[in-house]
Design a protein around this motif. Structure first.
Motif, short mmCIF file in Angstrom:
data_model
loop_
_atom_site.label_atom_id
_atom_site.label_comp_id
_atom_site.label_asym_id
_atom_site.label_seq_id
_atom_site.Cartn_x
_atom_site.Cartn_y
_atom_site.Cartn_z
N ASN A 256 0.81 -1.22 0.00
CA ASN A 256 0.00 0.00 0.00
C ASN A 256 0.84 1.27 0.00
O ASN A 256 0.36 2.32 -0.42
CB ASN A 256 -0.97 -0.01 1.18
N ASN A 257 2.08 1.19 0.47
CA ASN A 257 2.98 2.35 0.35
C ASN A 257 3.22 2.68 -1.11
O ASN A 257 3.26 3.85 -1.50
CB ASN A 257 4.32 2.08 1.05
N ASP A 258 3.35 1.63 -1.93
CA ASP A 258 3.52 1.83 -3.37
C ASP A 258 2.27 2.47 -3.97
O ASP A 258 2.36 3.30 -4.88
CB ASP A 258 3.78 0.50 -4.08
N VAL A 259 1.09 2.09 -3.48
CA VAL A 259 -0.16 2.64 -3.99
C VAL A 259 -0.22 4.15 -3.72
O VAL A 259 -0.59 4.94 -4.59
CB VAL A 259 -1.38 1.93 -3.35
N VAL A 260 0.17 4.54 -2.51
CA VAL A 260 0.16 5.97 -2.14
C VAL A 260 1.12 6.74 -3.03
O VAL A 260 0.80 7.83 -3.53
CB VAL A 260 0.53 6.14 -0.65
N LYS A 261 2.31 6.17 -3.26
CA LYS A 261 3.29 6.86 -4.12
C LYS A 261 2.79 6.95 -5.55
O LYS A 261 2.98 7.97 -6.23
CB LYS A 261 4.62 6.12 -4.07
N ALA A 262 2.14 5.89 -6.04
CA ALA A 262 1.62 5.90 -7.41
C ALA A 262 0.57 6.99 -7.58
O ALA A 262 0.46 7.62 -8.64
CB ALA A 262 1.02 4.54 -7.74
N ASN A 263 -0.17 7.24 -6.52
CA ASN A 263 -1.23 8.25 -6.58
C ASN A 263 -0.68 9.65 -6.85
O ASN A 263 -1.35 10.50 -7.42
CB ASN A 263 -2.03 8.26 -5.27
N LYS A 264 0.58 9.90 -6.42
CA LYS A 264 1.20 11.20 -6.65
C LYS A 264 1.36 11.49 -8.14
O LYS A 264 1.45 12.64 -8.55
CB LYS A 264 2.57 11.26 -5.97
N TYR A 265 1.42 10.43 -8.93
CA TYR A 265 1.62 10.58 -10.36
C TYR A 265 0.31 10.56 -11.13
O TYR A 265 0.31 10.50 -12.36
CB TYR A 265 2.55 9.46 -10.88
N ALA A 266 -0.79 10.64 -10.38
CA ALA A 266 -2.13 10.71 -10.99
C ALA A 266 -2.34 9.58 -12.01
O ALA A 266 -2.84 9.79 -13.10
CB ALA A 266 -2.34 12.06 -11.67
N VAL A 267 -1.94 8.36 -11.63
CA VAL A 267 -2.10 7.22 -12.53
C VAL A 267 -3.58 6.91 -12.71
O VAL A 267 -4.42 7.29 -11.90
CB VAL A 267 -1.36 5.97 -12.01
N ASN A 268 -3.88 6.21 -13.78
CA ASN A 268 -5.27 5.86 -14.09
C ASN A 268 -5.75 4.63 -13.34
O ASN A 268 -6.92 4.25 -13.45
CB ASN A 268 -5.44 5.63 -15.59
N GLY A 269 -4.87 4.01 -12.59
CA GLY A 269 -5.25 2.84 -11.82
C GLY A 269 -4.03 1.99 -11.49
O GLY A 269 -2.89 2.38 -11.76
N ILE A 270 -4.27 0.84 -10.87
CA ILE A 270 -3.21 -0.12 -10.54
C ILE A 270 -3.34 -1.30 -11.51
O ILE A 270 -4.33 -2.03 -11.48
CB ILE A 270 -3.32 -0.62 -9.09
N GLY A 271 -2.35 -1.45 -12.37
CA GLY A 271 -2.39 -2.53 -13.37
C GLY A 271 -2.01 -3.87 -12.79
O GLY A 271 -2.45 -4.92 -13.29
N LEU A 272 -1.19 -3.87 -11.73
CA LEU A 272 -0.78 -5.12 -11.10
C LEU A 272 -0.43 -4.87 -9.64
O LEU A 272 0.48 -4.11 -9.34
CB LEU A 272 0.42 -5.73 -11.82
N TYR A 273 -1.18 -5.50 -8.73
CA TYR A 273 -0.87 -5.49 -7.30
C TYR A 273 -0.42 -6.90 -6.96
O TYR A 273 -1.20 -7.84 -6.94
CB TYR A 273 -2.11 -5.11 -6.49
N ARG A 274 0.90 -7.07 -6.68
CA ARG A 274 1.48 -8.39 -6.43
C ARG A 274 1.27 -8.76 -4.96
O ARG A 274 2.06 -8.38 -4.09
CB ARG A 274 2.97 -8.38 -6.79
N THR A 275 0.21 -9.50 -4.66
CA THR A 275 -0.19 -9.71 -3.26
C THR A 275 0.74 -10.63 -2.48
O THR A 275 0.75 -10.58 -1.25
CB THR A 275 -1.62 -10.30 -3.21
N GLU A 276 1.54 -11.46 -3.18
CA GLU A 276 2.40 -12.40 -2.42
C GLU A 276 3.41 -11.68 -1.55
O GLU A 276 3.88 -12.23 -0.54
CB GLU A 276 3.11 -13.39 -3.35
N PHE A 277 3.76 -10.44 -1.91
CA PHE A 277 4.74 -9.71 -1.09
C PHE A 277 4.16 -9.33 0.27
O PHE A 277 4.88 -9.14 1.24
CB PHE A 277 5.24 -8.49 -1.84
#
Length: 385
Positions: A256-277
Motif C-alpha cells: 500500500n505504500n507503493d499505492v500511495v506513491k503511485a497516486n502522486k503521479y495521478a495514474v489511471n489505476g493499478i495494473g498489477l498489485y502483487r499480493t504475495e509480497f
C-alpha cells in the motif's frame, strides 16, 4: 557557490553534507600467515551474510531474490575454494585473494552477451564492496545530519549505511535499472550523474533534479529557500498526459505504500498489485480481517480507479513456509484452498467502488482459468456480494 548541470536518474530535491566514498579495490595489507588470512576471509564472509539476513527488505523495497542471490554467491563453495587456494599457493593476503577472484566474475558478467546479465554485474561489485569493508572493519561512521553521498557508482550496501539520513546521491556513472536505483525511487531519493566531478567531503550540497543542477556550498539564503520547499513537500511531480493519445498509465505495486506513491503521479489505476509480497512479510497465513484491511485501504486510496490484484504467486524463487507448493499457477490454489478462498473473500468484500479486477498468475490452460473463475463466482454467491 558553485553549480553544475547533471544527468537525472531519479527525481527529487536533497540537501545535506557530502560523504565521499571511494570504491574499495585491492587492500595492500601485509601477508601474516595462512591461518590468519583464511580466518580473516571466512569471518568477513560470515559477517556479510549476517548483515544481509538482517536487512529489512520492506524498508529498502528489496525483493526476496536480491538478498537470496547475494547470500548464495557468498556461500558459493567454488568461490571460497578459489580464494583459499590463492592464499595457500600464492601467499596473497585475504583481501587481495578475494579481489582477484571476485574481479574475475565481474569481468565475466560485464562481457556477457545477455543484457540482463551485463546489468547484474553490479551485484558482484556490491558483494565485493561489502566483504572488503568487513575485512578491514571500515564501517560507516554514525552521522547525525542529512547526507549527500558522492560515489563513483552507487551500490545498495553504500545506501544501507545511512538509511533515513541519506537525502541525495551524486555519482560519476550509473544506469537506470540497478537495485540501487530501485531503492532510490522507492525512498524518493534524488540520484544524479555528473561525469567530471571533484567534490570535497563535508560540504553542503543541494541537488535539484527539476533544474538538473547541483549547488555546491550554497548561500544560507538558498539553503533556507530549499528547506522551505522540501518542508512543504510541494515538489512538482512531472506527469505526462497520455490520455489525449488514448493511452492510460497504470502502476505496478507490491504494497500500500507503493499505492500511495503511485497516486502522486495521478495514474489511471493499478495494473498489477502483487499480493504475495504482503504474505512474505509474515511467517503465518494472514487472516480475512488482516487481508481485508490491506485491500480495502488500497481501494479507498484509488477510489473509483481500477485495481488489478494478482492472487498470491508462490513457488520457485518465492517460497512461504506455510504454503504447500510444487508448481506455480493453479497448484498453489488446489493445494492451499483455504488460503486462496480467504484471499478471494477479502478481495470481494473490499470492492466498494466495483472496480476490482482479479488476476490468476501462471495459468497454462483454458480449463484452469474456468476452474478458478467458477470458484471465485461461487465464493461471491456465498457472500451474496
Amino acid at each position: 557557490m558553485d553549480n553544475h548541470l547533471v544527468e537525472v536518474i531519479t527525481n527529487g530535491i536533497g540537501i545535506g553534507k557530502t560523504v565521499v566514498i571511494d570504491n574499495i579495490n585491492n587492500i595492500r595489507n601485509k601477508f601474516t600467515s595462512v591461518e590468519k588470512e583464511v580466518s580473516k576471509f571466512e569471518n568477513a564472509i560470515s559477517k556479510s551474510i549476517t548483515q544481509l539476513q538482517n536487512i529489512n527488505k520492506e524498508e529498502f523495497n528489496l525483493d526476496e531474490q536480491f538478498l537470496e542471490v547475494h547470500i548464495l554467491i557468498l556461500q558459493d563453495p567454488v568461490l571460497k575454494k578459489e580464494v583459499i587456494e590463492k592464499i595457500l599457493n600464492k601467499k596473497h593476503n585475504a583481501a587481495n585473494a578475494f579481489t582477484c577472484v571476485i574481479d574475475k566474475y565481474i569481468e565475466r558478467m560485464k562481457g556477457a552477451t545477455n543484457l540482463y546479465l551485463q546489468e547484474r554485474y553490479l551485484d558482484f561489485v556490491d558483494i565485493k564492496h561489502r566483504v572488503l569493508k568487513n575485512m578491514t572493519n571500515d564501517c560507516a561512521k554514525d552521522v547525525d545530519c542529512d547526507v549527500v553521498l558522492v560515489v563513483e557508482e552507487l551500490l545498495p550496501s553504500m545506501m544501507m549505511d545511512y538509511k533515513d539520513n541519506l537525502k541525495a546521491v551524486i555519482a560519476k556513472k550509473g544506469g537506470y535499472t540497478s537495485h540501487a536505483v530501485i531503492i532510490c525511487k522507492s525512498r524518493e531519493i534524488p540520484y544524479v550523474v555528473i561525469n567530471d566531478y571533484s567534490i570535497s567531503p563535508d560540504i553542503t550540497v543541494i541537488v535539484d533534479t527539476r533544474k538538473q543542477m547541483i549547488f555546491l556550498k550554497p548561500s544560507d539564503y538558498l539553503i533556507k529557500e530549499y528547506q522551505e520547499i522540501v518542508g512543504k513537500k510541494e515538489i512538482e511531480v512531472p506527469i505526462a498526459n497520455y490520455e489525449n493519445k488514448g493511452v492510460k498509465l497504470l502502476a505496478n505495486v507490491s504494497n500500500n505504500n507503493d499505492v500511495v506513491k503511485a497516486n502522486k503521479y495521478a495514474v489511471n489505476g493499478i495494473g498489477l498489485y502483487r499480493t504475495e509480497f504482503i504474505f512474505m512479510n509474515n511467517n503465518r497465513p494472514l487472516t480475512f480481517d488482516e487481508q481485508y484491511e490491506i485491500y480495502h485501504n488500497a481501494i479507498l486510496e484509488m477510489k473509483d480507479r481500477p485495481v488489478c490484484f494478482r492472487t498470491f504467486d508462490v513457488g520457485d524463487d518465492k517460497q512461504l513456509s506455510y504454503v504447500q507448493t510444487f508448481h506455480k499457477g493453479i497448484d498453489n490454489y488446489k493445494n492451499n484452498p483455504e488460503l486462496f478462498e480467504t484471499q478471494v473473500k477479502a478481495l470481494i468484500m473490499s470492492n466498494d467502488y466495483n472496480n476490482i479486477k482479479i488476476m490468476f498468475p501462471m495459468i497454462e490452460t483454458f480449463d484452469e482459468y474456468i476452474y478458478l473463475k467458477n470458484l471465485v463466482f461461487r465464493i461471491q454467491e456465498q457472500l451474496k456480494n
